[in-house]
Design a protein around this motif. Structure first.
Motif, mmCIF file in Angstrom:
data_model
loop_
_atom_site.group_PDB
_atom_site.id
_atom_site.type_symbol
_atom_site.label_atom_id
_atom_site.label_comp_id
_atom_site.label_asym_id
_atom_site.label_seq_id
_atom_site.Cartn_x
_atom_site.Cartn_y
_atom_site.Cartn_z
ATOM 1 N N ASP A 149 44.039 46.801 28.344
ATOM 2 C CA ASP A 149 43.352 45.667 28.551
ATOM 3 C C ASP A 149 41.768 45.932 28.825
ATOM 4 O OD1 ASP A 149 43.263 42.756 28.554
ATOM 5 O OD2 ASP A 149 42.700 42.899 30.845
ATOM 6 N N MET A 150 41.594 46.908 29.917
ATOM 7 C CA MET A 150 40.435 47.093 30.300
ATOM 8 C C MET A 150 39.446 47.830 29.158
ATOM 9 S SD MET A 150 40.566 48.435 34.294
ATOM 10 C CE MET A 150 41.700 49.660 33.873
ATOM 11 N N ALA A 151 40.299 48.607 28.436
ATOM 12 C CA ALA A 151 39.585 49.445 27.334
ATOM 13 C C ALA A 151 39.184 48.198 26.076
ATOM 14 C CB ALA A 151 40.320 50.337 26.596
ATOM 15 N N ALA A 152 40.034 47.213 26.060
ATOM 16 C CA ALA A 152 39.930 46.430 24.812
ATOM 17 C C ALA A 152 38.925 45.451 25.127
ATOM 18 C CB ALA A 152 41.145 45.652 24.695
ATOM 19 N N GLN A 153 38.636 45.041 26.643
ATOM 20 C CA GLN A 153 37.915 43.888 26.920
ATOM 21 C C GLN A 153 36.681 44.721 27.823
ATOM 22 O OE1 GLN A 153 39.533 40.134 27.845
ATOM 23 N NE2 GLN A 153 41.345 40.933 28.044
ATOM 24 N N ASN A 154 36.565 45.788 27.534
ATOM 25 C CA ASN A 154 35.482 46.556 28.313
ATOM 26 C C ASN A 154 35.167 46.005 29.863
ATOM 27 O OD1 ASN A 154 33.408 48.716 28.070
ATOM 28 N ND2 ASN A 154 31.983 47.145 27.354
ATOM 29 N N TYR A 155 36.158 46.142 30.720
ATOM 30 C CA TYR A 155 35.883 45.728 32.012
ATOM 31 C C TYR A 155 36.532 46.945 33.061
ATOM 32 C CZ TYR A 155 40.368 43.826 32.753
ATOM 33 O OH TYR A 155 41.731 43.618 32.752
ATOM 34 N N PHE A 156 36.202 46.839 34.173
ATOM 35 C CA PHE A 156 36.785 47.786 34.894
ATOM 36 C C PHE A 156 37.208 47.135 36.243
ATOM 37 C CE2 PHE A 156 36.581 51.113 38.317
ATOM 38 C CZ PHE A 156 37.648 52.083 37.710
ATOM 39 N N ASP A 157 38.274 46.885 36.499
ATOM 40 C CA ASP A 157 38.688 45.948 37.825
ATOM 41 C C ASP A 157 40.129 46.040 38.073
ATOM 42 O OD1 ASP A 157 38.890 43.806 39.999
ATOM 43 O OD2 ASP A 157 36.913 43.234 39.170
ATOM 44 N N HIS A 158 40.495 45.662 39.292
ATOM 45 C CA HIS A 158 41.995 45.414 39.480
ATOM 46 C C HIS A 158 42.449 43.993 39.056
ATOM 47 C CE1 HIS A 158 42.731 49.413 41.908
ATOM 48 N NE2 HIS A 158 41.585 49.128 42.263
ATOM 49 N N VAL A 159 41.395 43.146 39.108
ATOM 50 C CA VAL A 159 41.727 41.961 38.461
ATOM 51 C C VAL A 159 41.545 41.833 37.128
ATOM 52 C CG1 VAL A 159 41.357 39.443 38.857
ATOM 53 C CG2 VAL A 159 40.949 41.028 40.715
ATOM 54 N N SER A 160 42.674 41.293 36.325
ATOM 55 C CA SER A 160 42.363 41.232 34.920
ATOM 56 C C SER A 160 41.410 40.148 34.688
ATOM 57 C CB SER A 160 43.911 40.968 34.359
ATOM 58 O OG SER A 160 44.768 41.908 34.617
#
Length: 235
Positions: A149-160
């Motif tokens: 999900d982080m790779a697909a949506q280009n974010y980096f966090d513990h919270v989706s």
């Protein structure tokens, strides 16, 4: 952090790499014999003829002819046949051979990397007196999903992006007792990501928490960092 699903992540970004950690308190033969026979005959001498009509008396009798025959009767030729009987051992009941074991499926590059992180994590725990973490498929599913999900949506966090914490994601995967989560981005190998976590106090604390019992690791490619990692621990 309270025992609710609220999480206070800590993010560290160094030289294009990112780390963040979070903790939750729940935890056969033939033989022939032959004989030979020999016969010897003594030749008979000529017999003098007797004169017809003359009576002669003589005290010396004419020698009579004699024939002496020595005969050795040859024995009959005999043939002896010896038969060797071979007794075959009783045949054992034939047991069908078991079918060949199915070949183990070939693991992908991602699966090999994830397994290596588990191995290295347990190596660090062993070096620090902690028991090994058992690999858990549910935790691994949650970790893979979050990295993807982080790779697909280009974010980096513990919270989706949808607002879920790691506690929510782990429970949704069927694991009842979430313990902690480590995430990282940009590290190209399992060795590199584990070193980064061990060099960060918060992540190191999760890895060396001797009370934690299980672990799942997920890796995904994509996004601005190129590669994302997630560790989910369970009580």
């Amino acid at each position: 952090m309270s025992r609710k699903s609220s999480v206070l992540p800590v993010v560290v970004v160094l030289a294009g790499l990112a780390l963040a950690g979070c903790e939750h308190p729940d935890g056969m033969a033939l033989v022939t014999a032959g004989a030979t026979a020999t016969a010897r005959t003594t030749p008979q001498p000529d017999v003098e003829p007797t004169t017809a009509g003359t009576a002669a008396t003589s005290s010396d009798a004419a020698p009579s002819s004699s024939v002496t025959t020595t005969s050795e009767t040859p024995p009959a030729t005999t043939t002896t046949t010896t038969t060797t009987t071979t007794v075959e051992p009783p045949r054992q009941a034939q047991v069908p051979a078991p079918p060949p074991a199915p070949a183990a499926p070939t693991r992908t590059e991602v699966e090999l990397a994830e397994a290596k992180v588990v191995e290295l994590t347990n190596g660090e725990r062993a070096a620090n007196g902690c028991p090994a973490l058992a690999a858990d498929g549910r935790l691994a599913a949650a970790a893979r999903a979050h990295s993807a999900d982080m790779a697909a949506q280009n974010y980096f966090d513990h919270v989706s992006k949808d607002g879920r914490s790691f506690v929510d994601r782990v429970k949704a995967a069927g694991y009842p007792s979430p313990g902690a989560e480590n995430i990282a981005a940009g590290q190209r190998t399992a060795e590199a990501v584990l070193k980064g976590w061990m060099d960060s106090p918060g992540h190191r604390a999760n890895i060396l928490n001797c009370k934690l019992k299980t672990l799942g690791v997920g890796m995904a490619r994509g996004g601005s960092y190129g590669i994302y990692w997630t560790q989910n621990f369970g009580w």
